[in-house]
Design a protein around this motif. Structure first.
Motif, PDB file in Angstrom:
ATOM      1  N   THR A  68      26.125 -34.897  14.709  1.00 51.08           N
ATOM      2  CA  THR A  68      24.969 -34.733  13.821  1.00 51.08           C
ATOM      3  C   THR A  68      25.565 -34.172  12.739  1.00 51.08           C
ATOM      4  OG1 THR A  68      23.422 -35.487  15.401  1.00 51.08           O
ATOM      5  CG2 THR A  68      22.663 -34.552  13.338  1.00 51.08           C
ATOM      6  N   VAL A  69      25.801 -32.896  12.904  1.00 53.74           N
ATOM      7  CA  VAL A  69      26.380 -31.890  11.781  1.00 53.74           C
ATOM      8  C   VAL A  69      27.487 -32.353  10.906  1.00 53.74           C
ATOM      9  CG1 VAL A  69      27.204 -29.572  11.135  1.00 53.74           C
ATOM     10  CG2 VAL A  69      25.458 -29.855  12.971  1.00 53.74           C
ATOM     11  N   ALA A  70      28.642 -32.952  11.730  1.00 54.09           N
ATOM     12  CA  ALA A  70      29.684 -33.369  11.069  1.00 54.09           C
ATOM     13  C   ALA A  70      29.362 -34.516  10.116  1.00 54.09           C
ATOM     14  CB  ALA A  70      30.721 -33.983  12.429  1.00 54.09           C
ATOM     15  N   SER A  71      28.537 -35.594  10.627  1.00 54.95           N
ATOM     16  CA  SER A  71      27.955 -36.626   9.893  1.00 54.95           C
ATOM     17  C   SER A  71      27.319 -36.060   8.561  1.00 54.95           C
ATOM     18  CB  SER A  71      27.260 -37.563  10.380  1.00 54.95           C
ATOM     19  OG  SER A  71      27.669 -38.128  11.749  1.00 54.95           O
ATOM     20  N   ALA A 113      19.363 -28.971   5.332  1.00 54.02           N
ATOM     21  CA  ALA A 113      19.276 -30.717   5.879  1.00 54.02           C
ATOM     22  C   ALA A 113      19.850 -30.890   7.028  1.00 54.02           C
ATOM     23  CB  ALA A 113      19.998 -31.223   4.522  1.00 54.02           C
ATOM     24  N   ASN A 114      20.922 -30.189   7.533  1.00 52.46           N
ATOM     25  CA  ASN A 114      21.704 -30.417   8.816  1.00 52.46           C
ATOM     26  C   ASN A 114      20.837 -29.866   9.980  1.00 52.46           C
ATOM     27  OD1 ASN A 114      24.270 -32.036   8.587  1.00 52.46           O
ATOM     28  ND2 ASN A 114      24.510 -30.087   6.951  1.00 52.46           N
ATOM     29  N   LEU A 115      20.358 -29.024   9.784  1.00 51.89           N
ATOM     30  CA  LEU A 115      19.335 -28.357  10.863  1.00 51.89           C
ATOM     31  C   LEU A 115      18.074 -29.092  11.052  1.00 51.89           C
ATOM     32  CD1 LEU A 115      19.525 -24.363  10.594  1.00 51.89           C
ATOM     33  CD2 LEU A 115      20.756 -25.844  12.118  1.00 51.89           C
ATOM     34  N   ALA A 116      17.575 -29.725  10.059  1.00 51.48           N
ATOM     35  CA  ALA A 116      16.606 -30.668  10.058  1.00 51.48           C
ATOM     36  C   ALA A 116      17.100 -31.945  10.945  1.00 51.48           C
ATOM     37  CB  ALA A 116      16.080 -31.088   8.665  1.00 51.48           C
ATOM     38  N   SER A 117      18.199 -32.650  10.530  1.00 49.56           N
ATOM     39  CA  SER A 117      18.646 -33.609  11.243  1.00 49.56           C
ATOM     40  C   SER A 117      18.777 -33.398  12.798  1.00 49.56           C
ATOM     41  CB  SER A 117      20.029 -34.007  10.637  1.00 49.56           C
ATOM     42  OG  SER A 117      19.799 -34.683   9.441  1.00 49.56           O
ATOM     43  N   VAL A 118      19.334 -32.145  13.090  1.00 50.45           N
ATOM     44  CA  VAL A 118      19.558 -31.433  14.473  1.00 50.45           C
ATOM     45  C   VAL A 118      18.122 -31.655  15.150  1.00 50.45           C
ATOM     46  CG1 VAL A 118      19.978 -29.726  15.954  1.00 50.45           C
ATOM     47  CG2 VAL A 118      21.770 -30.507  14.125  1.00 50.45           C
ATOM     48  N   ALA A 119      17.081 -31.295  14.425  1.00 51.51           N
ATOM     49  CA  ALA A 119      15.689 -31.222  15.147  1.00 51.51           C
ATOM     50  C   ALA A 119      15.324 -32.715  15.293  1.00 51.51           C
ATOM     51  CB  ALA A 119      14.851 -30.432  14.054  1.00 51.51           C
ATOM     52  N   ILE A 120      15.559 -33.388  14.404  1.00 53.07           N
ATOM     53  CA  ILE A 120      15.211 -34.995  14.716  1.00 53.07           C
ATOM     54  C   ILE A 120      15.977 -35.440  16.039  1.00 53.07           C
ATOM     55  CG2 ILE A 120      15.121 -37.335  13.820  1.00 53.07           C
ATOM     56  CD1 ILE A 120      14.954 -36.276  10.972  1.00 53.07           C
ATOM     57  N   VAL A 145      24.791 -20.660  17.561  1.00 45.58           N
ATOM     58  CA  VAL A 145      26.063 -21.613  17.374  1.00 45.58           C
ATOM     59  C   VAL A 145      26.089 -22.531  16.503  1.00 45.58           C
ATOM     60  CG1 VAL A 145      27.628 -22.933  18.888  1.00 45.58           C
ATOM     61  CG2 VAL A 145      26.398 -20.808  19.628  1.00 45.58           C
ATOM     62  N   LEU A 146      24.782 -23.302  16.442  1.00 44.07           N
ATOM     63  CA  LEU A 146      24.852 -24.466  15.296  1.00 44.07           C
ATOM     64  C   LEU A 146      24.679 -24.230  14.075  1.00 44.07           C
ATOM     65  CD1 LEU A 146      22.257 -26.684  17.592  1.00 44.07           C
ATOM     66  CD2 LEU A 146      24.849 -27.178  17.273  1.00 44.07           C
ATOM     67  N   THR A 147      24.168 -23.022  13.684  1.00 42.92           N
ATOM     68  CA  THR A 147      24.107 -22.512  12.296  1.00 42.92           C
ATOM     69  C   THR A 147      25.435 -22.010  11.845  1.00 42.92           C
ATOM     70  OG1 THR A 147      21.970 -21.644  12.646  1.00 42.92           O
ATOM     71  CG2 THR A 147      23.283 -20.792  10.796  1.00 42.92           C
ATOM     72  N   VAL A 148      26.315 -21.505  12.744  1.00 37.72           N
ATOM     73  CA  VAL A 148      27.688 -20.939  12.310  1.00 37.72           C
ATOM     74  C   VAL A 148      28.521 -22.051  12.345  1.00 37.72           C
ATOM     75  CG1 VAL A 148      29.576 -19.672  13.031  1.00 37.72           C
ATOM     76  CG2 VAL A 148      27.314 -18.633  13.357  1.00 37.72           C
ATOM     77  N   PHE A 149      28.403 -23.187  13.446  1.00 35.67           N
ATOM     78  CA  PHE A 149      29.004 -24.258  13.225  1.00 35.67           C
ATOM     79  C   PHE A 149      28.943 -25.151  11.988  1.00 35.67           C
ATOM     80  CE2 PHE A 149      29.358 -28.955  14.490  1.00 35.67           C
ATOM     81  CZ  PHE A 149      30.885 -29.157  14.512  1.00 35.67           C
ATOM     82  N   THR A 150      27.780 -25.118  11.592  1.00 32.80           N
ATOM     83  CA  THR A 150      27.239 -26.040  10.510  1.00 32.80           C
ATOM     84  C   THR A 150      27.708 -25.301   9.011  1.00 32.80           C
ATOM     85  OG1 THR A 150      25.022 -26.621  11.147  1.00 32.80           O
ATOM     86  CG2 THR A 150      25.341 -26.776   9.060  1.00 32.80           C
ATOM     87  N   LEU A 151      27.918 -23.942   9.082  1.00 32.03           N
ATOM     88  CA  LEU A 151      28.226 -23.239   7.880  1.00 32.03           C
ATOM     89  C   LEU A 151      29.939 -23.536   7.750  1.00 32.03           C
ATOM     90  CD1 LEU A 151      26.148 -19.905   8.054  1.00 32.03           C
ATOM     91  CD2 LEU A 151      26.199 -21.808   5.984  1.00 32.03           C
ATOM     92  N   SER A 152      30.493 -23.510   9.005  1.00 30.96           N
ATOM     93  CA  SER A 152      31.922 -23.595   8.973  1.00 30.96           C
ATOM     94  C   SER A 152      32.217 -25.038   8.405  1.00 30.96           C
ATOM     95  CB  SER A 152      32.436 -23.095  10.331  1.00 30.96           C
ATOM     96  OG  SER A 152      32.068 -24.396  11.353  1.00 30.96           O
ATOM     97  N   LEU A 153      31.860 -26.032   8.897  1.00 30.57           N
ATOM     98  CA  LEU A 153      31.994 -27.379   8.302  1.00 30.57           C
ATOM     99  C   LEU A 153      31.573 -27.555   7.106  1.00 30.57           C
ATOM    100  CD1 LEU A 153      31.390 -29.820  11.346  1.00 30.57           C
ATOM    101  CD2 LEU A 153      33.448 -28.459  10.646  1.00 30.57           C
ATOM    102  N   THR A 154      30.343 -26.776   6.420  1.00 32.71           N
ATOM    103  CA  THR A 154      30.134 -27.167   5.325  1.00 32.71           C
ATOM    104  C   THR A 154      31.006 -26.482   4.243  1.00 32.71           C
ATOM    105  OG1 THR A 154      27.598 -27.091   5.694  1.00 32.71           O
ATOM    106  CG2 THR A 154      28.160 -26.345   3.553  1.00 32.71           C
ATOM    107  N   TRP A 155      31.481 -25.350   4.582  1.00 35.55           N
ATOM    108  CA  TRP A 155      32.632 -24.763   3.694  1.00 35.55           C
ATOM    109  C   TRP A 155      33.861 -25.684   3.395  1.00 35.55           C
ATOM    110  CZ3 TRP A 155      31.865 -21.764  -0.450  1.00 35.55           C
ATOM    111  CH2 TRP A 155      30.723 -21.097  -0.461  1.00 35.55           C
TER     112      TRP A 155
END
Length: 253
Positions: A68-71, A113-120, A145-155
């Protein structure tokens, strides 16, 4: 100066979030594909996958969350590329706006946006029978963990958006990220894989992150997987952030 950066970042983040608010398909589309994969693995392929005493949806949910985050970060790269092509960044340079704010606004928008998708996706998993005995502390650890993962892929997405020459190039970087969970412990135990594939699966970062999330959601001891997962995410985050700064300075010096 710090107040100036924070206020500018907040204003630009609000601008990006309003764009998403007018077109919520970014969040919905980002969640649809992971949900479709979850439905397929649970209801079509689930009978052929041995998950022990763990239900199929509970076993596969951590990997689905990473997909979900990668997408979702692909849209971050596309939004950034679109702003650059529209001349928004040149316009910002002619205005009294902190230079760092433009990139941080895209990063924070991606995180929301990604954390909202994760919640869905978690909501759909609950409808499919997912249940977790995890404590509030464990859920906070999952969120961390999901927050750090999202930030890493976002950069990483920011680097792709800054360096891309075409809109297709801006989004193409996400495909390998979406593929990685399929060669990890996300959907099948790594012990069932042939030698070289098994070695790769057991030593790539997604397996450590999936195993850590799975243990946290199951209310079990995490062991060293959590620290390995955080080390991978932090390493990618720092490397991508530094590369994004260099790329930004070269492009808008």
């Amino acid at each position: 100066m710090t107040t100036h950066v924070l206020s500018d970042t907040a204003a630009l983040t609000g601008r990006s979030l309003r764009h998403i608010g007018r077109s919520p398909d970014t969040i919905i589309t980002g969640a649809v594909m992971p949900i479709a994969i979850m439905l397929m693995f649970v209801y079509v392929l689930g009978g052929a996958i041995e998950t022990g005493a763990t239900s199929h949806v509970s076993y596969m949910l951590p990997g689905i969350l990473l997909i979900t985050v990668a997408s979702g970060v692909a849209y971050t790269s596309l939004r950034l590329f679109t702003d650059i092509k529209a001349g928004i960044f040149e316009r910002f340079q002619a205005m009294p706006i902190a230079r760092a704010s433009a990139l941080w606004a895209h990063v924070l928008t991606s995180l929301v946006a990604n954390l909202a998708s994760v919640a869905i996706v978690v909501g759909v998993a609950l409808l499919m029978g997912f249940r977790s005995p995890a404590s509030a502390t464990a859920w906070l650890a999952v969120l961390g963990v999901l927050t750090v993962f999202t930030l890493s892929l976002t950069w990483v997405a920011v680097v792709a958006g800054l360096a891309a020459k075409t809109v297709d190039g801006a989004g193409a970087f996400a495909y390998p990220l979406i593929f990685l969970p399929f060669v990890s412990s996300a959907f099948v135990p790594t012990a069932t894989m042939p030698g070289p594939v098994r070695w790769f699966a057991e030593h790539q970062p997604v397996t450590a992150i999936v195993d850590a999330l799975r243990a946290l959601l199951a209310g079990q001891p995490v062991g060293g997987d959590l620290w390995v997962a955080l080390a991978w995410c932090t390493g990618v985050l720092v490397g991508a952030y530094l590369l994004a700064r260099v790329t930004y300075r070269k492009r808008f010096a």
